[in-house]
Motif scaffolding. Structure first.
Motif, PDB file in Angstrom:
ATOM      1  N   TYR A 130      41.516  33.503  43.484  1.00 33.43           N
ATOM      2  CA  TYR A 130      40.106  33.729  43.179  1.00 33.43           C
ATOM      3  C   TYR A 130      39.177  33.404  44.356  1.00 33.43           C
ATOM      4  CZ  TYR A 130      35.519  32.610  41.303  1.00 33.43           C
ATOM      5  OH  TYR A 130      34.177  32.508  41.135  1.00 33.43           O
ATOM      6  N   PRO A 131      39.336  32.238  45.016  1.00 34.29           N
ATOM      7  CA  PRO A 131      38.456  31.954  46.153  1.00 34.29           C
ATOM      8  C   PRO A 131      38.522  33.010  47.256  1.00 34.29           C
ATOM      9  CG  PRO A 131      39.546  29.960  45.483  1.00 34.29           C
ATOM     10  CD  PRO A 131      40.183  31.063  44.703  1.00 34.29           C
ATOM     11  N   LEU A 132      39.731  33.561  47.476  1.00 36.66           N
ATOM     12  CA  LEU A 132      39.848  34.591  48.507  1.00 36.66           C
ATOM     13  C   LEU A 132      38.985  35.792  48.159  1.00 36.66           C
ATOM     14  CD1 LEU A 132      43.644  34.676  49.454  1.00 36.66           C
ATOM     15  CD2 LEU A 132      41.716  33.934  50.842  1.00 36.66           C
ATOM     16  N   ASN A 170      34.266  26.799  49.662  1.00 37.37           N
ATOM     17  CA  ASN A 170      33.116  27.697  49.682  1.00 37.37           C
ATOM     18  C   ASN A 170      32.953  28.426  48.351  1.00 37.37           C
ATOM     19  OD1 ASN A 170      31.071  28.431  51.475  1.00 37.37           O
ATOM     20  ND2 ASN A 170      32.002  30.435  51.821  1.00 37.37           N
ATOM     21  N   ALA A 171      34.044  28.990  47.881  1.00 30.84           N
ATOM     22  CA  ALA A 171      33.988  29.747  46.630  1.00 30.84           C
ATOM     23  C   ALA A 171      33.998  28.812  45.429  1.00 30.84           C
ATOM     24  CB  ALA A 171      35.166  30.711  46.558  1.00 30.84           C
ATOM     25  N   LEU A 172      34.785  27.746  45.563  1.00 32.27           N
ATOM     26  CA  LEU A 172      34.961  26.844  44.428  1.00 32.27           C
ATOM     27  C   LEU A 172      33.656  26.147  44.066  1.00 32.27           C
ATOM     28  CD1 LEU A 172      37.655  26.664  43.103  1.00 32.27           C
ATOM     29  CD2 LEU A 172      38.127  24.539  44.315  1.00 32.27           C
ATOM     30  N   MET A 232      31.090  37.120  48.195  1.00 33.28           N
ATOM     31  CA  MET A 232      29.963  36.276  48.619  1.00 33.28           C
ATOM     32  C   MET A 232      29.414  36.686  49.973  1.00 33.28           C
ATOM     33  SD  MET A 232      31.361  32.545  47.512  1.00 33.28           S
ATOM     34  CE  MET A 232      30.021  31.544  48.100  1.00 33.28           C
ATOM     35  N   PHE A 237      47.247  28.477  37.903  1.00 29.98           N
ATOM     36  CA  PHE A 237      46.561  27.527  38.785  1.00 29.98           C
ATOM     37  C   PHE A 237      46.352  28.123  40.175  1.00 29.98           C
ATOM     38  CE2 PHE A 237      46.000  24.130  41.747  1.00 29.98           C
ATOM     39  CZ  PHE A 237      45.291  23.161  41.060  1.00 29.98           C
ATOM     40  N   MET A 238      47.411  28.727  40.705  1.00 32.81           N
ATOM     41  CA  MET A 238      47.295  29.248  42.071  1.00 32.81           C
ATOM     42  C   MET A 238      46.354  30.456  42.130  1.00 32.81           C
ATOM     43  SD  MET A 238      50.915  28.550  43.948  1.00 32.81           S
ATOM     44  CE  MET A 238      51.976  29.338  42.780  1.00 32.81           C
ATOM     45  N   VAL A 268      37.461  27.572  53.028  1.00 32.58           N
ATOM     46  CA  VAL A 268      37.232  28.845  52.343  1.00 32.58           C
ATOM     47  C   VAL A 268      37.326  28.648  50.832  1.00 32.58           C
ATOM     48  CG1 VAL A 268      38.200  31.138  51.967  1.00 32.58           C
ATOM     49  CG2 VAL A 268      38.040  30.229  54.278  1.00 32.58           C
ATOM     50  N   ILE A 269      38.309  27.847  50.420  1.00 35.83           N
ATOM     51  CA  ILE A 269      38.446  27.556  48.991  1.00 35.83           C
ATOM     52  C   ILE A 269      37.224  26.804  48.502  1.00 35.83           C
ATOM     53  CG2 ILE A 269      39.825  26.311  47.286  1.00 35.83           C
ATOM     54  CD1 ILE A 269      42.231  26.731  49.149  1.00 35.83           C
ATOM     55  N   THR A 300      49.739  30.783  49.939  1.00 38.59           N
ATOM     56  CA  THR A 300      48.625  29.893  49.603  1.00 38.59           C
ATOM     57  C   THR A 300      48.511  28.739  50.587  1.00 38.59           C
ATOM     58  OG1 THR A 300      50.031  28.576  48.154  1.00 38.59           O
ATOM     59  CG2 THR A 300      48.746  30.328  47.131  1.00 38.59           C
ATOM     60  N   ARG A 349      36.525  35.908  45.917  1.00 41.56           N
ATOM     61  CA  ARG A 349      35.126  35.510  45.782  1.00 41.56           C
ATOM     62  C   ARG A 349      34.439  35.413  47.143  1.00 41.56           C
ATOM     63  NH1 ARG A 349      31.792  32.399  42.096  1.00 41.56           N
ATOM     64  NH2 ARG A 349      29.733  32.874  42.932  1.00 41.56           N
ATOM     65  N   ASN A 350      35.188  34.955  48.155  1.00 38.35           N
ATOM     66  CA  ASN A 350      34.602  34.842  49.484  1.00 38.35           C
ATOM     67  C   ASN A 350      34.195  36.188  50.056  1.00 38.35           C
ATOM     68  OD1 ASN A 350      34.304  32.545  51.583  1.00 38.35           O
ATOM     69  ND2 ASN A 350      35.773  31.814  50.084  1.00 38.35           N
ATOM     70  N   GLY A 403      34.100  32.217  57.054  1.00 37.19           N
ATOM     71  CA  GLY A 403      35.353  31.902  56.371  1.00 37.19           C
ATOM     72  C   GLY A 403      36.300  33.086  56.358  1.00 37.19           C
ATOM     73  N   PHE A 432      25.489  30.329  51.653  1.00 39.29           N
ATOM     74  CA  PHE A 432      26.904  30.549  51.355  1.00 39.29           C
ATOM     75  C   PHE A 432      27.378  31.932  51.788  1.00 39.29           C
ATOM     76  CE2 PHE A 432      28.655  26.966  48.983  1.00 39.29           C
ATOM     77  CZ  PHE A 432      27.514  26.200  48.816  1.00 39.29           C
ATOM     78  N   ILE A 483      40.087  33.456  57.712  1.00 33.68           N
ATOM     79  CA  ILE A 483      41.218  33.952  56.918  1.00 33.68           C
ATOM     80  C   ILE A 483      41.952  35.060  57.667  1.00 33.68           C
ATOM     81  CG2 ILE A 483      41.846  35.241  54.844  1.00 33.68           C
ATOM     82  CD1 ILE A 483      39.583  33.813  53.430  1.00 33.68           C
ATOM     83  N   VAL A 505      45.827  29.368  53.269  1.00 31.28           N
ATOM     84  CA  VAL A 505      44.409  29.606  53.014  1.00 31.28           C
ATOM     85  C   VAL A 505      43.619  28.380  53.477  1.00 31.28           C
ATOM     86  CG1 VAL A 505      42.692  30.153  51.288  1.00 31.28           C
ATOM     87  CG2 VAL A 505      45.020  30.992  51.018  1.00 31.28           C
ATOM     88  N   PRO A 506      42.674  28.573  54.402  1.00 29.67           N
ATOM     89  CA  PRO A 506      41.894  27.430  54.882  1.00 29.67           C
ATOM     90  C   PRO A 506      41.128  26.760  53.741  1.00 29.67           C
ATOM     91  CG  PRO A 506      41.546  29.343  56.273  1.00 29.67           C
ATOM     92  CD  PRO A 506      42.318  29.811  55.085  1.00 29.67           C
ATOM     93  N   PHE A 529      42.890  28.762  42.080  1.00 33.59           N
ATOM     94  CA  PHE A 529      42.507  27.926  43.211  1.00 33.59           C
ATOM     95  C   PHE A 529      42.786  28.545  44.568  1.00 33.59           C
ATOM     96  CE2 PHE A 529      41.900  24.839  39.992  1.00 33.59           C
ATOM     97  CZ  PHE A 529      40.974  23.959  40.506  1.00 33.59           C
ATOM     98  N   PHE A 530      43.510  29.638  44.611  1.00 31.97           N
ATOM     99  CA  PHE A 530      43.724  30.307  45.897  1.00 31.97           C
ATOM    100  C   PHE A 530      43.346  31.782  45.831  1.00 31.97           C
ATOM    101  CE2 PHE A 530      46.647  26.704  45.892  1.00 31.97           C
ATOM    102  CZ  PHE A 530      46.299  26.089  47.081  1.00 31.97           C
ATOM    103  N   ALA A 549      30.566  32.403  54.016  1.00 31.05           N
ATOM    104  CA  ALA A 549      31.680  33.247  53.579  1.00 31.05           C
ATOM    105  C   ALA A 549      32.105  34.204  54.686  1.00 31.05           C
ATOM    106  CB  ALA A 549      31.279  34.031  52.329  1.00 31.05           C
TER     107      ALA A 549
END
Lengths: 275, 317
Positions: free
Chosen positions: B51-53, A123-125, B59, B44-45, A120-121, A113, B55-56, B294, B287, B298, A116-117, B48-49, B291
């Motif tokens: 899911y965004p991966l 963007n989705a968040l 997206m 939490f992770m 990028v977080i 974790t 989701r990107n 982004g 977006f 990654i 992770v840039p 916040f880490f 993405a």
């Protein structure tokens, strides 16, 4: 090693002089920030190398314009520290001591974790935050900022808690303490230093955060100082004195922390990243 | 502990009649309590880490417009975003700038950080105080450092040019305002920011090297430079790997410094993958395109993550 021959000790002071020169070069930009802040009138033109007289009008303007954002930063950072420690301290303990199946995978994931840039977080968040109504909220920003410190804190505290002697924990259990009691009464007090270090870094990460502040807020309701200053230069391009005064104020926590807690900071930089 | 095949085991909760204390049941309950310590962090992770991966990636196949935020509709559009981004000349430029920015920053930070680490390994008065004060640039918010440097590098009224003018070399360099200079200037500022971090970790590594190694080299009559190259560097290799990989990770995604210094300009001369993601998503509100960039970011990070984990593994065992 303790014997000082005249030449050796002269050579040592020579190194000190060289060290001071290095420091002077490295810290010059920070000096210049302070210097410019103290000469608000000449802010548009060239700045004198040393402020002729102390002009604090830049600071008073900065406080009136940016004081609220400083308080926002403080509130958000303290909240982020609280969330970070609440979540990562138990996890660090669990990962260090319980031998749960999957622990290694989780530790591995924690390391990942950190790579992770942030953009990028964000963007989705952002889209989820819109749906959840967390955009422009203190709590939303605290949560996002806590994410900057959580993996770091887990790794740091875990590597500390692994080294707590098992007998201490077993003794508490023999006395009839459950896992929560053992954790709160025995493990946390013993881990004080690593808790302080983690909290300190969580605070610094959150205080320095610009990206989440920039992306997860669309109004001026929740504006930390980093975002405040950034928008300040957009609006006050000529008024460098106030901009620099605000910058000085935003750097104050870093300076205070460095003076008060240098040993924790050095420990955090090396421990949190190498382990 | 040796295998890591199963991620999470949630024991099936079959409520049994309260009979005599069943050891298996007690053990299971204890496990559950233990998971209670770890679970919040895992959740939490994931949110916040993890899911965004995911989701990107999703997206990057969706069509976002400013209207999306009123209607909530972002229809899938196949690989349109990807081909749009890849066909835009700006993407290639940003990719190139990212590589130059990262490589240049790392090289400068590392070399100067190493030199300072070696320097501070000597014993002299006030060593500790000077060493900790040098950390300050690293602790100041990056966006603030960026703004301070923007003032220093100002072409007409900045102190750097007036200094250069005084000593008679140049004096009118458009540090941040000419497309040819801006990227170099941004790199120089980032080197300044990264020196303390490199120095502290390398200094720590140097302290771990057994003294006898250097004494032996000195007995063999090796010069200081030779000793550094043949003894210090090889022993320090694991630490060096970690410094470089961590430096890479934090440099490749830098956004705030560049926004504060140049906003990606002039003429996109300092646009990187990080700023481009931001521009696409949060300025143009596309977006999907953000993405895509982004995801490329990654991917680049992932390659280095492999290096990092490998370094970490040899380090830990």
């Amino acid at each position: 090693m303790a014997t000082h021959t005249p030449t050796a000790s002269r050579r040592r002071w020579g190194s000190t002089v060289a060290g001071v020169l290095v420091l002077a070069v490295m810290l010059f930009p920070l000096y210049w920030m302070l210097n410019t802040a103290l000469q608000p009138e000449s802010g548009l033109l060239k700045v004198d190398p040393v402020p002729g007289s102390l002009d604090l009008s830049g600071f008073s303007k900065a406080v009136s314009d940016q004081g609220g954002h400083l308080l926002t930063s403080l509130a958000v950072s303290l909240g982020a520290v609280a969330i970070c420690l609440l979540i990562s301290a138990p996890a660090a303990y669990g990962l260090a001591r319980f031998g749960l199946r999957g622990s290694r995978t989780i530790v591995f994931g924690t390391l990942i974790t950190q790579m992770v840039p942030g953009i990028v977080i964000a963007n989705a968040l952002y889209n989820s935050y819109v749906d959840l109504g967390l955009v422009n909220s203190y709590f939303g920003l605290m949560l996002a900022d806590a994410s900057l410190g959580i993996p770091f804190s887990i790794v740091l505290m875990r590597s500390f808690m692994v080294s707590i002697p098992g007998e201490v924990i077993e003794a508490a259990q023999i006395d009839g303490a459950g896992p929560v009691r053992t954790f709160v009464r025995v493990v946390l007090p013993m881990s004080r230093n690593s808790l302080i270090t983690s909290g300190l870094f969580a605070f610094l990460f959150s205080w320095s955060d610009f990206m989440f502040a920039l992306t997860l807020n669309t109004t001026d309701e929740v504006k930390p100082i980093t975002l405040g200053i950034y928008q300040y230069i957009g609006a006050h391009v000529g008024d460098w004195g106030s901009v620099m005064a605000a910058s000085v104020l935003s750097a104050v926590p870093a300076a205070i922390l460095l003076v008060l807690a240098q040993k924790y900071i050095a420990a955090g930089i090396t421990g949190g990243s190498v382990k | 502990m040796t295998t890591s095949t199963v991620t999470a085991q949630t024991p099936a909760k079959t409520p049994e009649p309260a009979a005599a204390p069943d050891p298996a049941r007690i053990a299971r309950r204890r496990r559950l309590a233990q998971w209670g310590f770890v679970a919040p962090a895992v959740v939490f992770m994931l949110l916040f880490f993890g899911y965004p991966l995911v989701r990107n990636v999703v997206m990057s196949f969706q069509h976002y417009t400013p209207k999306t935020f009123f209607t909530g509709e972002a229809p899938f559009n196949g690989t349109d975003n990807w081909s749009n981004v890849f066909h835009d000349a700006l993407f290639g430029k940003a990719l190139w700038h990212t590589l130059v920015f990262t490589a240049g920053s790392l090289l400068g930070q590392f070399c100067i950080g190493m030199a300072l680490a070696v320097f501070f390994s000597r014993r002299f008065p006030l060593n500790g105080v000077l060493r900790s004060l040098i950390l300050l640039p690293w602790l100041v918010p990056m966006v603030v450092s960026g703004i301070v440097w923007r003032r220093i590098l100002d072409q007409d009224t900045g102190v750097l040019n007036s200094f250069l003018d005084t000593i008679g070399i140049g004096g009118h360099t458009p540090w941040l305002t000419s497309p040819g200079m801006a990227l170099l200037s941004v790199i120089l500022v980032n080197i300044w920011i990264g020196i303390p971090f490199n120095m502290v970790i390398l200094y720590g590594g140097l302290q771990e090297i057994p003294k006898e190694l250097h004494e032996a080299a000195a007995l063999d009559g090796a010069s200081a430079w030779r000793t550094f190259r043949s003894v210090t560097l090889p022993v320090l290799k694991p630490v060096i790997t970690v410094v470089l990989v961590l430096g890479f990770m934090s440099t490749v995604k830098i956004l705030d410094l560049i926004l504060a210094l140049t906003d990606g300009g002039p003429a996109d001369a300092t646009q990187t993958l990080g700023t481009l993601t931001y521009q696409n998503s949060f300025v143009q509100l596309d977006f999907g395109a953000g993405a895509v960039v982004g995801n490329v970011l990654i991917l680049i990070s992932a390659v280095f993550a492999v290096f990092y984990l490998r370094a970490n593994r040899t380090e830990g065992k």
